[in-house]
Design a protein around this motif. Structure first.
Motif, PDB file in Angstrom:
ATOM      1  N   SER A  71       0.847  -1.387  -0.024  1.00 25.48           N
ATOM      2  CA  SER A  71       0.040   0.101   0.096  1.00 25.48           C
ATOM      3  C   SER A  71       0.861   1.332  -0.036  1.00 25.48           C
ATOM      4  O   SER A  71       2.298   1.047   0.192  1.00 25.48           O
ATOM      5  CB  SER A  71      -0.948   0.022   1.120  1.00 25.48           C
ATOM      6  OG  SER A  71      -0.076   0.151   2.235  1.00 25.48           O
ATOM      7  N   ARG A 164      -2.931  -2.617  -2.239  1.00 18.86           N
ATOM      8  CA  ARG A 164      -4.109  -2.395  -1.231  1.00 18.86           C
ATOM      9  C   ARG A 164      -4.399  -0.967  -1.445  1.00 18.86           C
ATOM     10  O   ARG A 164      -3.597  -0.132  -1.025  1.00 18.86           O
ATOM     11  CB  ARG A 164      -3.614  -2.704   0.195  1.00 18.86           C
ATOM     12  CG  ARG A 164      -4.822  -2.521   1.160  1.00 18.86           C
ATOM     13  CD  ARG A 164      -4.617  -2.958   2.585  1.00 18.86           C
ATOM     14  NE  ARG A 164      -4.268  -4.007   2.920  1.00 18.86           N
ATOM     15  CZ  ARG A 164      -3.771  -4.553   3.862  1.00 18.86           C
ATOM     16  NH1 ARG A 164      -2.934  -3.724   4.639  1.00 18.86           N
ATOM     17  NH2 ARG A 164      -3.489  -6.042   4.080  1.00 18.86           N
ATOM     18  N   GLU A 165      -5.597  -0.689  -1.663  1.00 18.20           N
ATOM     19  CA  GLU A 165      -5.986   0.692  -1.835  1.00 18.20           C
ATOM     20  C   GLU A 165      -6.147   1.141  -0.548  1.00 18.20           C
ATOM     21  O   GLU A 165      -7.121   1.173   0.275  1.00 18.20           O
ATOM     22  CB  GLU A 165      -7.219   0.742  -2.734  1.00 18.20           C
ATOM     23  CG  GLU A 165      -7.457   0.315  -4.290  1.00 18.20           C
ATOM     24  CD  GLU A 165      -7.091   1.432  -4.938  1.00 18.20           C
ATOM     25  OE1 GLU A 165      -6.816   2.830  -4.416  1.00 18.20           O
ATOM     26  OE2 GLU A 165      -6.542   1.432  -5.973  1.00 18.20           O
ATOM     27  N   SER A 171      -3.387   6.726   4.658  1.00 16.36           N
ATOM     28  CA  SER A 171      -1.946   6.392   5.178  1.00 16.36           C
ATOM     29  C   SER A 171      -1.426   7.369   5.778  1.00 16.36           C
ATOM     30  O   SER A 171      -0.246   7.030   6.659  1.00 16.36           O
ATOM     31  CB  SER A 171      -1.281   6.761   3.603  1.00 16.36           C
ATOM     32  OG  SER A 171      -1.895   5.784   2.485  1.00 16.36           O
TER      33      SER A 171
END
Lengths: 282, 229
Positions: A71, A164-165, A171
């Motif tokens: 990600s 992974r979105e 984030s």
């Protein structure tokens, strides 16, 4: 009043011009190192995945099991991002000291000219103070811009089964370092910047003590900063020290810390004013 | 009038000024003389509030030093004080930006007088020309008093002559000048008042011309008497 503000703006602009080369270098380095990280980390991951797939004739699911999803957080949690942040912090910390000492120890003694300007010496002080904060916010903004640039780069390199979105906000929320520098909550933003303000006020006071009293000033400065630090940290450790976890509610702690930080800040400001007006020497 | 009353200053345990009192008047050239370390520069720094004094009072026309007074008193130290990366022109612009007493016309006149090149960077200038830039920054201000610290220090004879010419020119006319120098013979004939310092105190304060006329002694002769015993 209008005149003082005008002079403050002029001096701030003058100081900003002097900072610009250093600041642009830090901003450029941040972008460059980040960019390298946005490319290198996912490329390396995809390299490992492809190698695994070829060597083991595995499926994408098996590869994900072996290496986990990738990600955007995976990149932001590396030194490629943390490093430039540390570099920026240490760079600006260094500049906060340098901004004063260069006037005395540069090729020419510019301190003479600055201290003889027909403006309040606190204007000089504030111009230096503001410039450091402009530097801090510029670096934070650069880091933010970099994240916006980095996200599509990373998602373009990582193939969809492995990606992974996670949104940019997610984030940031997952990374304690980001949460400290880009607080999503306004209250927390005020606290973080308030602490930064007070740290800089104390640092400037220590520098002015040294410039006023020499070696004695260094000792005084160290003692003052230790007292300030102890005063601010004491309420945080008091419950542990007294073995009573429920000594203070969170809101009470917040009020006490705000009062202490404000007191240390105001005290530092008054001491600095006295030192720069009455005690400083060329 | 610049007035010092009972000024004391020490650096650590060393007492540098021990009750200094004297005046420097407008329209006169007053010279502080003494051997190295006697406190001449400290006095000038103290007048400009660039070093704090332990005890005593310093006033300029009855007022204590304040930021606004920097438009009334100029100080020309013996070190370069403008940023080395500035050109002469940029240094002049800087002064114009902050000092209401900056006189552009006079500044250009001084640039011509010293034959300075406005596009030269200060760091590229010789020591003599840097001293001239220092003088330019101080003399182009429309101030009542000019303080100069060792304006002849480390410069060649021709530059020295040019700087000496400043003292007899209208650039310092009507102003009060307080100067410290070791090259006293170069400007002795221009001095009105001499303040001789020794061991943190004023050993003698006299009128240079009167001394010459009544006792037939030059300032250097008086200095020899004091420092050689």
């Amino acid at each position: 009043m209008k005149n003082s503000l005008h002079t403050l703006l002029k001096l701030t602009n003058f100081e900003l011009e002097r900072l610009s080369k250093f600041l642009f270098t830090l901003m450029g380095l941040t972008l460059l190192i980040n960019l390298a990280g946005y490319i290198y980390t996912p490329t390396q991951y995809m390299g490992r995945i492809n190698e695994y797939l070829t060597q083991n004739s595995a499926t994408a699911d098996e590869a994900v099991k072996a290496f986990g999803h990738f990600s955007f957080y995976t990149v932001t949690n590396t030194l490629w991002i943390g490093g430039p942040i540390a570099l920026g912090i240490s760079g600006l910390l260094f500049y906060s000291v340098f901004i004063w000492y260069r006037e005395w120890f540069g090729k020419n003694t510019f301190a003479y000219r600055l201290l003889m300007l027909p403006v309040s010496r606190m204007t000089l002080y504030f111009s230096k103070f503001i410039v450091i904060f402009i530097g801090i916010f510029s670096l934070i903004a650069t880091q933010m811009v970099s994240l916006f640039i980095g996200y599509p780069i990373v998602s373009a390199i990582i193939e969809s089964p492995y990606f992974r979105e996670l949104s940019l906000i997610e984030s940031i929320q997952m990374n304690p370092l980001f949460l400290f520098f880009f607080p999503l909550d306004f209250g927390y933003f005020v606290i973080v910047n308030g602490v930064g303000f007070v740290v800089l006020l104390v640092l400037f006071t220590v520098i002015l003590m040294e410039r006023s009293f020499g070696v004695k000033g260094i000792v005084l400065g160290i003692v003052y900063s230790l007292i300030a630090l102890a005063a601010v940290l004491l309420p945080l450790f008091l419950p542990d020290l007294l073995n009573n976890r429920y000594l203070l509610y969170g809101s009470e702690l917040m009020i006490i810390e705000t009062i202490l930080l404000t007191t240390v800040g105001v005290l530092s400001l008054f001491m600095s004013r006295h030192l720069i007006n009455k005690k400083i020497t060329v | 009038m610049i007035e010092l009353k009972n000024v004391h200053k020490s650096f650590g345990r060393k007492q540098v000024l021990n009750g200094i009192s004297f005046t420097a008047n407008k329209g006169e050239i007053t010279c502080l003389v003494g051997v190295n370390g006697v406190g001449k520069t400290t006095i000038l720094n103290a007048i400009m509030n660039l070093t704090p004094v332990k005890k005593g009072e310093i006033t300029i026309d009855g007022e204590t030093m304040s930021p606004a007074m920097y438009n009334k008193v100029a100080f020309i130290p013996d070190v370069a004080i403008m940023l080395p990366q500035m050109t002469v022109h940029e240094a002049m612009d800087f002064m114009k930006d902050y000092y209401s007493s900056w006189n552009c016309k006079r500044a250009k006149e001084i640039v011509r007088f010293f034959r300075l090149n406005m596009t030269d960077r200060i760091s590229d200038l010789s020591k003599g020309n840097q001293a001239k830039v220092n003088l330019l920054m101080g003399l182009a201000l429309d101030v009542d008093y000019v303080l100069m610290d060792e304006p002849f220090s480390g410069i060649d004879i021709f530059t020295r002559e040019q700087i000496t010419d400043v003292f007899s020119s209208r650039l310092v006319e009507d102003r009060g000048v307080l100067i410290t120098t070791h090259e006293i013979q170069d400007i002795e004939h221009l001095l009105d008042k001499v303040v001789l310092l020794d061991d943190g105190v004023i050993y003698k304060e006299f009128n240079a011309e009167e001394m010459r006329e009544t006792e037939g002694k030059s300032v250097v002769d008086v200095m020899r008497e004091v420092y050689n015993g």
